[in-house]
Design an enzyme around this catalytic site. Structure first.
Site, mmCIF file in Angstrom:
data_model
loop_
_atom_site.group_PDB
_atom_site.id
_atom_site.type_symbol
_atom_site.label_atom_id
_atom_site.label_comp_id
_atom_site.label_asym_id
_atom_site.label_seq_id
_atom_site.Cartn_x
_atom_site.Cartn_y
_atom_site.Cartn_z
ATOM 1 N N ASP A 1 -18.918 13.496 13.097
ATOM 2 C CA ASP A 1 -18.320 13.091 14.226
ATOM 3 C C ASP A 1 -19.137 13.077 15.453
ATOM 4 O O ASP A 1 -20.123 14.081 15.637
ATOM 5 C CB ASP A 1 -17.062 14.341 14.553
ATOM 6 C CG ASP A 1 -16.034 13.679 15.573
ATOM 7 O OD1 ASP A 1 -16.396 12.914 16.347
ATOM 8 O OD2 ASP A 1 -15.068 14.348 15.730
ATOM 9 N N ASP B 1 -16.243 6.571 15.359
ATOM 10 C CA ASP B 1 -17.307 7.681 15.723
ATOM 11 C C ASP B 1 -17.003 8.772 14.659
ATOM 12 O O ASP B 1 -17.649 9.774 14.879
ATOM 13 C CB ASP B 1 -17.008 8.276 16.971
ATOM 14 C CG ASP B 1 -15.831 9.060 17.366
ATOM 15 O OD1 ASP B 1 -14.783 8.915 16.396
ATOM 16 O OD2 ASP B 1 -15.479 9.791 18.441
ATOM 17 N N GLU B 2 -16.407 8.543 13.428
ATOM 18 C CA GLU B 2 -16.254 9.465 12.384
ATOM 19 C C GLU B 2 -16.303 8.883 11.143
ATOM 20 O O GLU B 2 -15.855 8.212 10.799
ATOM 21 C CB GLU B 2 -14.670 10.171 12.426
ATOM 22 C CG GLU B 2 -14.709 11.252 13.369
ATOM 23 C CD GLU B 2 -13.237 12.032 13.229
ATOM 24 O OE1 GLU B 2 -12.881 12.552 12.443
ATOM 25 O OE2 GLU B 2 -12.521 11.793 14.172
#
Length: 351
Positions: free
Chosen positions: A4, A102-103
DNA sequence: TCTGGGGTCCTAGGACCC
DNA sequence: TCTGGGGTCCTAGGACCC
């Protein structure tokens, strides 16, 4: 593992504007001197010290900290940075699943034989991402996706957190119900009304009672509370729907204003559809009224990838079902039942 | 506090078909 | 005349996540 990226949008901005690094900074909608109607997308840890959080109304953030740095959202730039960071992670993965900008989950079941080697890999990945992109991230390491996710939350920011399978129950026990992935505000309220306060309580709860109240979801929930998750790292992800929505600066009852928005949103949706070389069958129009009630209206049509089909269906759904008296706050247009086939070109004409 | 925009998955009822 | 069981598709809404 779950990787993350830390305070991602602001971290990206810091790369190209080093001068904001030591200032509370917020990426989000225009605060408009406290009149803005959007929310905070991301803020850095300096801003968090003041109580500012993702998802908070931007007007609230502005009231707390009017002299913070407020930056607009630049998706194209964040997407470019995301591709770079995810590209690094992918190189190390046996299997790779990106879940948001973003992960990403990565599986290393072949490469890494035990927890020690997994943590060594996590260090390498974290360093490589930082070296190649300049961006910080946190990595959660565990025996399944759920625990990796929960470990990652615990490891933020800029950390690596290992939770072994045998440590899971102890690790989860004291957490708030809504810290558990899949439990939000509503479910938390219901569980609390049943007398459960923590994830540990849920883990030990009466399964039949959960079944009665929540159906099969109740059983899944309890499995989560015990750290059990059998879901796989899914490599080949296909989008299921594409939509755009927009909140008006002022709530409106004006048909012309609403229809102009529908055409504009339809146009943006069609651009996405055509770029992805997809077609759609279902059109949905969403209306949010000033009192925050929402209504969806959808219709199946002949498969198409054309603007006219989308705009006319969306317009029709709006005209037939939108309230004439209630003020509209937001309108959205979405297409689903996506396919690779093109729309039919009238093949069954009788000569 | 006064609430965005992008999504996913699930449930449930009704129409319709065999 | 009153009726079963299997299935699919369509539509609406809720909850959740980032």
């Amino acid at each position: 593992m779950l990787i993350d990226m830390d305070y991602f949008f602001v971290a990206c901005e810091e790369l190209r504007r080093p001068e904001i690094k030591d200032k509370p900074t917020i990426v989000g909608f225009d605060p408009k001197q406290g009149e803005g109607r959007g929310v905070v997308m991301t803020c850095n840890y300096l801003a968090r010290k003041f109580g500012i959080r993702s998802g908070m109304p931007i007007s609230t953030a502005y009231r707390i900290k009017p002299d913070a740095v407020y930056l607009p959202i630049d998706y194209d730039y964040y997407e470019k940075m995301s591709r770079e960071a995810m590209g690094v992670a992918k190189r190390y993965a046996d299997r790779f699943e990106q879940v948001s900008i973003d992960e990403a989950y990565i599986e290393l079941s072949r490469k890494s034989i035990d927890y020690d080697s997994a943590v060594e890999y996590a260090k390498k990945i974290k360093e490589s991402i930082n070296k190649e992109t300049g961006l910080p991230c946190t990595i959660g390491v565990s025996s399944n996706k759920l625990l990796a996710k929960m470990a990652c939350e615990a490891g933020k920011p800029d950390g690596i957190k290992l939770v072994k399978e045998e440590e899971a129950k102890e690790f989860l026990k004291g957490k708030d119900l809504d810290d558990l992935y899949g439990i939000g505000r509503k479910t938390k309220e219901k569980l609390e009304a049943m007398g459960y306060k923590t994830v540990g309580d849920l883990a030990k709860a009466n399964t039949m009672e959960l079944m009665e109240k929540f159906g099969s979801y109740g059983v899944e929930m309890q499995k989560s509370a015990n750290g059990i998750d059998e879901s796989k790292v899914e490599e080949n992800y296909e989008v299921k729907s594409i939509g755009r929505e927009k909140t008006f600066e002022r709530d409106t009852t004006e048909r012309t204003v609403a229809l102009a928005a529908i055409r504009e949103l339809s146009n943006e949706v069609i651009k996405e559809v055509q770029k992805a070389e997809l077609s759609f069958k279902v059109v949905t129009v969403k209306m949010r009224y000033a009192d925050f009630t929402e209504h969806l209206k959808s219709r199946s049509i002949r498969r198409s990838d054309q603007y006219d089909d989308l705009a006319s269906t969306a317009t029709d759904l709006y005209s037939k079902y939108a309230s004439r008296v209630k003020r509209i706050r937001k309108i959205g247009v979405r297409v689903s039942d996506l396919g690779k086939e093109k729309g039919q070109k009238k093949i069954n004409s009788f000569v």
